[in-house]
Structure formats: C-alpha cells, structure tokens
Enzyme design. Sequence first.
Site, mmCIF file in Angstrom:
data_model
loop_
_atom_site.group_PDB
_atom_site.id
_atom_site.type_symbol
_atom_site.label_atom_id
_atom_site.label_comp_id
_atom_site.label_asym_id
_atom_site.label_seq_id
_atom_site.Cartn_x
_atom_site.Cartn_y
_atom_site.Cartn_z
ATOM 1 N N GLN A 154 5.699 24.197 42.496
ATOM 2 C CA GLN A 154 6.901 23.408 42.281
ATOM 3 C C GLN A 154 7.291 23.338 40.807
ATOM 4 O O GLN A 154 8.254 22.646 40.459
ATOM 5 C CB GLN A 154 6.687 21.979 42.798
ATOM 6 C CG GLN A 154 6.277 21.907 44.266
ATOM 7 C CD GLN A 154 6.043 20.491 44.726
ATOM 8 O OE1 GLN A 154 6.988 19.714 44.818
ATOM 9 N NE2 GLN A 154 4.791 20.148 45.004
ATOM 10 N N ASP A 157 7.997 25.583 34.666
ATOM 11 C CA ASP A 157 7.556 26.024 33.335
ATOM 12 C C ASP A 157 7.131 27.480 33.312
ATOM 13 O O ASP A 157 6.999 28.075 32.239
ATOM 14 C CB ASP A 157 6.420 25.139 32.825
ATOM 15 C CG ASP A 157 5.304 24.998 33.853
ATOM 16 O OD1 ASP A 157 5.092 25.931 34.659
ATOM 17 O OD2 ASP A 157 4.656 23.938 33.874
ATOM 18 N N HIS A 185 11.128 25.776 43.363
ATOM 19 C CA HIS A 185 12.278 25.161 42.689
ATOM 20 C C HIS A 185 12.803 26.013 41.546
ATOM 21 O O HIS A 185 13.477 25.493 40.647
ATOM 22 C CB HIS A 185 11.889 23.771 42.154
ATOM 23 C CG HIS A 185 11.445 22.835 43.225
ATOM 24 N ND1 HIS A 185 10.537 21.817 43.003
ATOM 25 C CD2 HIS A 185 11.771 22.768 44.546
ATOM 26 C CE1 HIS A 185 10.333 21.155 44.131
ATOM 27 N NE2 HIS A 185 11.063 21.729 45.074
ATOM 28 N N CYS A 193 24.561 33.567 36.655
ATOM 29 C CA CYS A 193 25.999 33.320 36.601
ATOM 30 C C CYS A 193 26.440 32.659 37.901
ATOM 31 O O CYS A 193 26.045 33.086 38.996
ATOM 32 C CB CYS A 193 26.751 34.633 36.385
ATOM 33 S SG CYS A 193 28.554 34.456 36.430
ATOM 34 N N CYS A 196 29.292 35.636 39.631
ATOM 35 C CA CYS A 196 28.854 36.964 40.078
ATOM 36 C C CYS A 196 27.382 37.019 40.441
ATOM 37 O O CYS A 196 26.926 38.014 41.014
ATOM 38 C CB CYS A 196 29.160 38.016 39.012
ATOM 39 S SG CYS A 196 28.230 37.825 37.465
ATOM 40 N N CYS A 215 29.577 34.030 31.047
ATOM 41 C CA CYS A 215 28.839 35.215 31.484
ATOM 42 C C CYS A 215 29.465 36.442 30.824
ATOM 43 O O CYS A 215 30.676 36.696 30.966
ATOM 44 C CB CYS A 215 28.882 35.334 33.011
ATOM 45 S SG CYS A 215 28.098 36.819 33.665
ATOM 46 N N CYS A 218 30.884 39.028 33.459
ATOM 47 C CA CYS A 218 32.188 38.636 34.010
ATOM 48 C C CYS A 218 33.293 38.768 32.958
ATOM 49 O O CYS A 218 34.424 39.150 33.278
ATOM 50 C CB CYS A 218 32.132 37.200 34.516
ATOM 51 S SG CYS A 218 31.151 36.978 36.014
ATOM 52 N N ASN A 306 -6.197 15.169 42.724
ATOM 53 C CA ASN A 306 -5.177 14.471 41.944
ATOM 54 C C ASN A 306 -5.803 13.208 41.356
ATOM 55 O O ASN A 306 -6.822 12.717 41.849
ATOM 56 C CB ASN A 306 -3.976 14.106 42.824
ATOM 57 C CG ASN A 306 -2.701 13.997 42.032
ATOM 58 O OD1 ASN A 306 -2.707 13.504 40.907
ATOM 59 N ND2 ASN A 306 -1.598 14.474 42.615
ATOM 60 N N CYS A 328 -7.845 18.573 37.518
ATOM 61 C CA CYS A 328 -8.018 19.907 38.101
ATOM 62 C C CYS A 328 -8.741 20.847 37.143
ATOM 63 O O CYS A 328 -9.443 21.770 37.593
ATOM 64 C CB CYS A 328 -6.666 20.487 38.496
ATOM 65 S SG CYS A 328 -5.460 20.590 37.149
#
Length: 607
Positions: A154, A157, A185, A193, A196, A215, A218, A306, A328
């Site tokens: 998720q 970075d 994500h 863009c 396009c 862009c 474009c 966690n 972790c």
Amino acid sequence: MLQSTGEICVRTDGPPPSKRRRVAPPSTRRPTAYIDLENRGEEEDENLERLLSALRKKKKIVVIAGAGISVSAGIPDFRSSTGLFATLRGQHKLKASGKHLFDASVYKHDSSTESFHTMVRELAQMTARAKPTPFHHMLASIAAEGRLMRMYSQNIDTLDTQMPPLATNVPLNGKGPWPTTILLHGGLEKMVCTKCGHLEPFNASLFEGPEPPLCEKCKEQDEVRTAFAGKRSHGIGRLRPRIVLYNEYNPDEEAIGNVSKADLRRVPDAVIVVGTSLKIPGVRRIVKEMCQLTRSRRDGITAWINLDPEPQGAEFKDCWDLVVRGKCDDIAELVNLPRWDQQDIGDRESYMVTGDEQKEKRCAAGLGRDRIDVLLERKRARGAEDEESIPSSQEVQPSGGRKSKLLEHGGMPTPSASPRVRSPLRTVQPAGTGKSKQSTLTFASSSSAAEMPAAGSAPPQKPAPKRKPRAPKKEPIKPKNRIDRTFRTTKSSAALPLKDKDPKRPQKQHQPASKADSSNSSSSSALSLPSLRPKNRVGKPAPLTVLPGPPNIATAGAWPTKTGGSASTSTSSPPPKTPTGPPDRAGQSAGTISPGSKPRSMGHLID
C-alpha cells in the site's frame, strides 16, 4: 406371532430411560498465540520459532504490507500520532484532518491543489534520501529464493520496487504472468497525463504552485494539429502523480482483482500482514480471503506483525495464528537471511594465502598439478563446408600423437563409446540397395541381350500405372415388373379420332388386325380386340373400337387417317383381311366380344 409380540415389551413401572444426548464434535478452532517481542517467555519463544521457521522454509508466502515497514527509513506513516494525517493539518493550516490532501477533491480549489503539490514534493525528496530497511531486504531475499508468491504493497514511496527482486510493472498488466510486487495505491515513481495517459518519470520540480504542469506530448500534438494541419485544438492534458487518491477510480483495479484470484487458486501456505491498520475496504477483503484459505490448510500459518493490536470485528474472527507486537525490522534480524545482493563465497582476498609470493606460486602450482584436463574430440562433420562453418575452441588432435600430448599435459584420455551389441540374426538387405547375390541368365540373342540390364545393375523401374478415375455412382435401375404394377388394370374405351398438334409429324398407318383377333367374328368385321392372355410385360392395353354394325364391304377399303390435324379417308391403305377360318359359334353376333383362345376350365363359362 404371539411369541414375537411377547418378546417386545416395555416396562412402565420403572423410571423412563435417560435421553441420548448429542455429543458435540471436537472443536477445530485454531487458537491464536500472542507474542510480545520485548517481554517474551518460553512459550512465546516456541511460537516465535514457528514464525521464523515459516519465513525461512515456506514456499508460497504472501505479504500484505503498509506504511509501517518504511518508518525506520525516515518516511512517516499515515494514521499514527506522528503520521502524515496529524502533521499535515498543522503544517498546511487545514480545518480538518490531513486526509483531505489525499482526496480527489484537492483539484477543485487552487489552495488545496497547491498544498497537495507541496506535500508531494516533500514526499518525493524523503523517498529519494531513504534507503530500504532490513525488512525490505528480507522480503527481497525471499523473493530471490523464489518463495515469495506475492507482495501487496500500500506504500507510495517505492522503496520496495527499487530492488530488482521486488520489481513491478506500471501500469499493471491485466493478464499473467504478474510481477512479484503489486502496488495497490500506485507510487511516486511515475507521473501520468490526465488526457492521453502518457507516463513519464516523476519530476518533483514541476509541481509548484496551484497549476498542474502541462503534458509535453499533448502540447506537441496540439501544435502540429493547429499550426500545420489547420484544425481546431483538442486541448492539452495536465500531469499528476500516478497515485490513487480517496474517492477515485483505480486504473489497476481489474488487474489487481485478477492477481488476487490467481493467488487464491494457488492457496498460499503463509500470509504475513505487517505495518498496516487495514482501514481500506479492498485491502480488508484480500486479507480476509487469504487468511481463511491459508488457515484451512493443515500446515498454513497466518501472522499479524504491528505495534498496534489486530483489527477487531466479525470478519477478522479466527483469522490469525500469531499476533506479534513489535517492529518488523526485529523480525528480519531474527530470521537472519542472507541479503539478495551478497555473494556466497564472499571476497576472494579474505580466504586466499597472502603475505608471501612463494606460497602463492606453490599454491598455484599445486592447483595446476592436481587438475585433470579432459580433451574431447569433436565429431566429424558430414562435409568440409560444415567443418569450416562450425567454429571450435579446440583443434582436433590426430589419433597418433594424442596420447603423447595428453601425457605431457598430465591428463588422461577419454574412453570411447562402448561398441554396439549386434543382433545374432542376420539382417535382411532391402531390395534395390547393393548388388544382387544371384546372377541373371539370359537366353535371348545378342541383340536382346544388349537390351537386357546387366547382372549387377538395378532393374529398370516400370512407370507407375495411372489410376483410373473414379466412376460416378449409378442409381440402381428399378425393375419393370414391380409389385405395385403387376395387378394394375385399365379400362378400355372407344377410340376417338384425335387431332395431331404437330402438322409436320408423319402419318401412322393402321396395320390390319391379326388372325387371332378377327377369327372370332362370323362376318368380316373391323374389330380390334385385346388379347386376354397374360403377357410378360405389363403395359397399357390398346383402346378398343366397337362398331355398332357390320362394316360396308364397298367402303371397307377406306380407313380413317390423320393428316394435318383433321380426319380424312384414304384408299391407299389395303382393306383388312377377312378371316378364312370357320367361325367359333354359329349363333355369335357381330357385337359380341369373345377371346381368340379359351383358357383352361373356362370353356363352359364362355359357352
């Protein structure tokens, strides 16, 4: 019957029998073990060893990671007390939580768009300075060994995808094979863009101010369209980071669904959920399905790693085998897997004999003396051209001096292949190959002998016979004497003069009646009667012509004929011959029809 009735009796004087209670089956519910890495005892050490053994030995591991695995690298998470949602509110003077900067509505107002661009630039600078954590390296080592089936990340970075074992595809392909890492994500690695869909490497310096950058692709296409083609402009797209915001469509949604379905069919043997709070509905569904399927296996294991407790709710009930409270990175250090970018032998100078050149030479000489060189001969090619075309690193040694050269180099000759075991039976030589064993004797003259082939030469081949064309299938001829026509009868009627439609058709003259037909009448009559004798072939009988009276002798020679479509009389045809034989009965009249011959046992009826 009475005896059997007397045997089955129920006593009612005593207490009723006790009811048979239904015994519940033993519970198959697997307990959940809790481990605290800071305060653990002997029992917790055994459960921790289960987790470490799974990370070292399991073959199909699925990891679902959140922003918590990158905190030690200097990148803050989202929902903790020191996360982005808490710090961005005071930094950008937001009325609500900093979560609004990760919503799709940031592009509605210039102020929110400017704050979003500032946050994106800062995140890009932090990720550029950050380095992968020990947990990232542990995942890369598992992936390099081929034991990491999938990693659902998720994070935006892209610290994990920077390592080659954890590389991914942007955009994600809809059909397999899929990469090891799936970005749920998106990430700050690319910018896209909005018009396009062109992808470019992310450039943080372009995102300054409230206006998104244009862009370039474009812009170039629009310039060609308006300046050179003379057409109207279709607009120029804007660039934005390729990350998925809240209340926004995920462009990789369909591909992520295909990946998760494929992983569920493979049934992972270990599921590790680490560094996430499971607040996203799509991620919650993936975790629930993966954990339930993995726990259905006897050797499957699921773990929650966690600093915060596991999520509560009915959907996550009986979902975890191990709940580990800790960092972790500590788990990665306890697993202690070799890094994916380290060589197994290490540095050469650390284990070689150093400090004395003579020792180095003696070591090298010993290595050369103990080495066994095996020279392999190359198989001979079919032709000289093949030998020139095939490059070879070794030259073929001659058979005579090969042993001496091998002895000089301290090697041993390679044994040749074992001889073939031939069959004890003699093989039959195929015809047409080789010379015939028996000579051919010719008894013809010298001229014919010259034409005959020699004894050793092969006989002349005869031309192959031409294949006859396949004859078409003929329909079977139906017999004339069919059953349905054997007993067919027709009713005779008086022949009437017909008009011929074709005037050019030649006239047909009537033949005189036969003796058998005319012998039944006492006087000369022109009656043409059919024969009652059965014939072999069945046909239509000739029509009967019955005259009401005896014909006139004077006009007997005139017979009607058809000429030109009308009936006319002609005297050219001869009159019918009168029968010379005696009449059959004296009392017969001219209008009576009688057969020429009487059938058997029918005479008295005719008389």
